[in-house]
Enzyme design. Structure first.
Site, PDB file in Angstrom:
ATOM      1  N   ASP A  51       0.840  -1.204   0.000  1.00  0.00           N
ATOM      2  CA  ASP A  51       0.000   0.000   0.000  1.00  0.00           C
ATOM      3  C   ASP A  51       0.878   1.259   0.000  1.00  0.00           C
ATOM      4  O   ASP A  51       0.377   2.387  -0.093  1.00  0.00           O
ATOM      5  CB  ASP A  51      -1.005  -0.002   1.161  1.00  0.00           C
ATOM      6  CG  ASP A  51      -0.347  -0.150   2.519  1.00  0.00           C
ATOM      7  OD1 ASP A  51       0.896  -0.180   2.590  1.00  0.00           O
ATOM      8  OD2 ASP A  51      -1.080  -0.232   3.522  1.00  0.00           O
ATOM      9  N   SER A  52       2.211   1.058   0.056  1.00  0.00           N
ATOM     10  CA  SER A  52       3.147   2.171  -0.155  1.00  0.00           C
ATOM     11  C   SER A  52       2.978   2.740  -1.560  1.00  0.00           C
ATOM     12  O   SER A  52       3.520   3.814  -1.857  1.00  0.00           O
ATOM     13  CB  SER A  52       4.587   1.705   0.067  1.00  0.00           C
ATOM     14  OG  SER A  52       4.843   0.524  -0.663  1.00  0.00           O
ATOM     15  N   ASP A  90      -1.006  -6.115  -0.389  1.00  0.00           N
ATOM     16  CA  ASP A  90      -1.494  -5.505   0.854  1.00  0.00           C
ATOM     17  C   ASP A  90      -3.005  -5.326   0.825  1.00  0.00           C
ATOM     18  O   ASP A  90      -3.547  -4.830  -0.173  1.00  0.00           O
ATOM     19  CB  ASP A  90      -0.861  -4.115   1.037  1.00  0.00           C
ATOM     20  CG  ASP A  90       0.340  -4.131   1.953  1.00  0.00           C
ATOM     21  OD1 ASP A  90       0.466  -5.088   2.763  1.00  0.00           O
ATOM     22  OD2 ASP A  90       1.154  -3.200   1.864  1.00  0.00           O
ATOM     23  N   LYS A 120      -1.265  -9.581   2.433  1.00  0.00           N
ATOM     24  CA  LYS A 120      -0.604  -9.148   3.677  1.00  0.00           C
ATOM     25  C   LYS A 120      -1.524  -8.172   4.385  1.00  0.00           C
ATOM     26  O   LYS A 120      -2.196  -7.374   3.733  1.00  0.00           O
ATOM     27  CB  LYS A 120       0.743  -8.476   3.377  1.00  0.00           C
ATOM     28  CG  LYS A 120       1.411  -7.835   4.594  1.00  0.00           C
ATOM     29  CD  LYS A 120       2.859  -7.493   4.352  1.00  0.00           C
ATOM     30  CE  LYS A 120       3.123  -6.139   3.786  1.00  0.00           C
ATOM     31  NZ  LYS A 120       2.599  -5.003   4.591  1.00  0.00           N
ATOM     32  N   GLU A 122      -1.871  -5.757   8.307  1.00  0.00           N
ATOM     33  CA  GLU A 122      -1.145  -5.234   9.464  1.00  0.00           C
ATOM     34  C   GLU A 122      -1.872  -5.552  10.768  1.00  0.00           C
ATOM     35  O   GLU A 122      -3.102  -5.436  10.837  1.00  0.00           O
ATOM     36  CB  GLU A 122      -0.992  -3.704   9.330  1.00  0.00           C
ATOM     37  CG  GLU A 122      -0.154  -3.287   8.136  1.00  0.00           C
ATOM     38  CD  GLU A 122       0.016  -1.778   8.015  1.00  0.00           C
ATOM     39  OE1 GLU A 122      -0.433  -1.035   8.916  1.00  0.00           O
ATOM     40  OE2 GLU A 122       0.596  -1.347   7.008  1.00  0.00           O
ATOM     41  N   GLU A 189       8.681  -4.400  10.904  1.00  0.00           N
ATOM     42  CA  GLU A 189       9.153  -3.097  10.403  1.00  0.00           C
ATOM     43  C   GLU A 189       9.658  -2.214  11.539  1.00  0.00           C
ATOM     44  O   GLU A 189       8.963  -2.005  12.540  1.00  0.00           O
ATOM     45  CB  GLU A 189       8.011  -2.406   9.641  1.00  0.00           C
ATOM     46  CG  GLU A 189       8.422  -1.052   9.084  1.00  0.00           C
ATOM     47  CD  GLU A 189       7.477  -0.514   8.017  1.00  0.00           C
ATOM     48  OE1 GLU A 189       6.549  -1.224   7.581  1.00  0.00           O
ATOM     49  OE2 GLU A 189       7.686   0.650   7.610  1.00  0.00           O
TER      50      GLU A 189
HETATM   51  O1  KIV Z   1       3.544  -1.191   1.736  1.00  0.00           O
HETATM   52  C1  KIV Z   1       4.746  -1.527   1.854  1.00  0.00           C
HETATM   53  O2  KIV Z   1       5.606  -1.152   1.052  1.00  0.00           O
HETATM   54  C2  KIV Z   1       5.117  -2.373   2.983  1.00  0.00           C
HETATM   55  C3  KIV Z   1       6.570  -2.653   3.196  1.00  0.00           C
HETATM   56  C4  KIV Z   1       7.237  -1.473   3.770  1.00  0.00           C
HETATM   57  C5  KIV Z   1       6.800  -3.867   4.008  1.00  0.00           C
HETATM   58  O3  KIV Z   1       4.274  -2.802   3.709  1.00  0.00           O
END
Ligand code: KIV
Length: 271
Positions: A51-52, A90, A120, A122, A189
């Site tokens: 989600d980055s 994500d 993934k 959180e 992280e």
């Molecule tokens: O969204 C992302 O890029 C991440 C990584 C920093 C692990 O969750």
């Protein structure tokens, strides 16, 4: 030859075998087809459609605004560029915390429409039910603990997490819980290296670190950061392998000059 190198496709079983063999797992983020092709061709084990993307692709300050449709667009593009790597996606903020049925339908939509291999999300104890329900549908889940950027407004800062005993104890308990419920791996992280080492030793599933030191089972970075496309983001844990911001800028400046001076296109570049 190593387990990882022999694998035609990286699966959860391959990752588990890599941990058991002491082979480090290399993971990067990817958001588009062309970059995914290069990273896969280079031999990356896992591509995370993070989600980055909200930050590096869309220019948002946090990861919160990305929508399910947007992450699916990025994930589908990445899947089309990959032959060997596992593609993990994500779950966007707000698409799984509310209730476990919503979490399951989000995960199913991602898997069905993008062709990705895992999701993934959180958190630990707070999202246990969501993880369990997703797993019942046969969808592999990667956990994410420590600095969890979707909770940035709760933390208030992006500084190192779990430096105090209470938070460290909760992190260890959450990591064990993620293993117990059936996650195939967990990202840690921005936590102290000693704590990450302790977790990687205490649980059987692979632990992938970002700012969590060297004593874990693998590493992940945001591809725009390690290639030096982003400039302003300079945490201690980041190693830049290129300075693409300057390289691209210089190439574009040369192109502009060639166009203005009528030096592009030349004789051999026309019909
Ligand atoms: O969204 C992302 O890029 C991440 C990584 C920093 C692990 O969750």
């Amino acid at each position: 030859m190593s387990v990882g190198k022999r694998a035609k496709r990286v699966t959860t079983h391959i990752l588990q075998a890599m941990k058991e063999n002491g082979e480090k797992i290399a993971m990067l983020t990817a958001y588009d087809y062309s970059t995914a092709r290069i990273l896969d061709d280079a031999g990356i084990d896992i591509l995370l459609v993070g989600d980055s993307a909200a930050n590096v692709m869309a220019g948002h300050e946090t990861t919160l605004p990305i929508t399910l449709d947007e992450i699916i667009y990025h994930a589908s593009s990445v899947v089309r560029g990959v032959n060997r790597a596992m593609v993990v996606v994500d779950l966007p903020f707000g698409s799984y915390q509310g209730n476990s049925k919503e979490a399951l339908s989000t995960a199913i939509r991602i898997m069905k429409t993008s062709g990705a291999h895992a999701v993934k999300l959180e958190g630990g104890e707070e999202v246990k039910e969501s993880i369990e329900r997703i797993l019942t549908a046969g969808i592999p889940v990667m956990g994410h603990l420590g600095l969890t950027p979707q909770s940035i407004y709760k933390f208030g800062t992006y500084t190192v997490r779990a430096t105090k005993k209470e938070e460290a104890d909760k992190l260890v308990a959450d990591a064990k819980l993620l293993e117990d419920v059936g996650c195939f791996a967990v990202v840690l992280e921005k936590i102290p290296a000693d704590l990450a080492k302790m977790v990687a030793t205490a649980i059987r599933i692979p632990v992938i670190g970002i700012g969590a030191g060297p004593h874990v089972d693998g590493q992940v970075l945001v591809v725009h950061d390690m290639l030096g496309i982003t400039q302003e983001f300079k945490p201690r844990f980041l190693r830049r392998y290129l300075n693409l911001y300057d390289d691209i800028k210089q190439a574009v400046q040369r192109y502009i000059e060639d166009v203005k001076l009528k030096e592009f296109p030349n004789e051999s570049e026309q019909y």
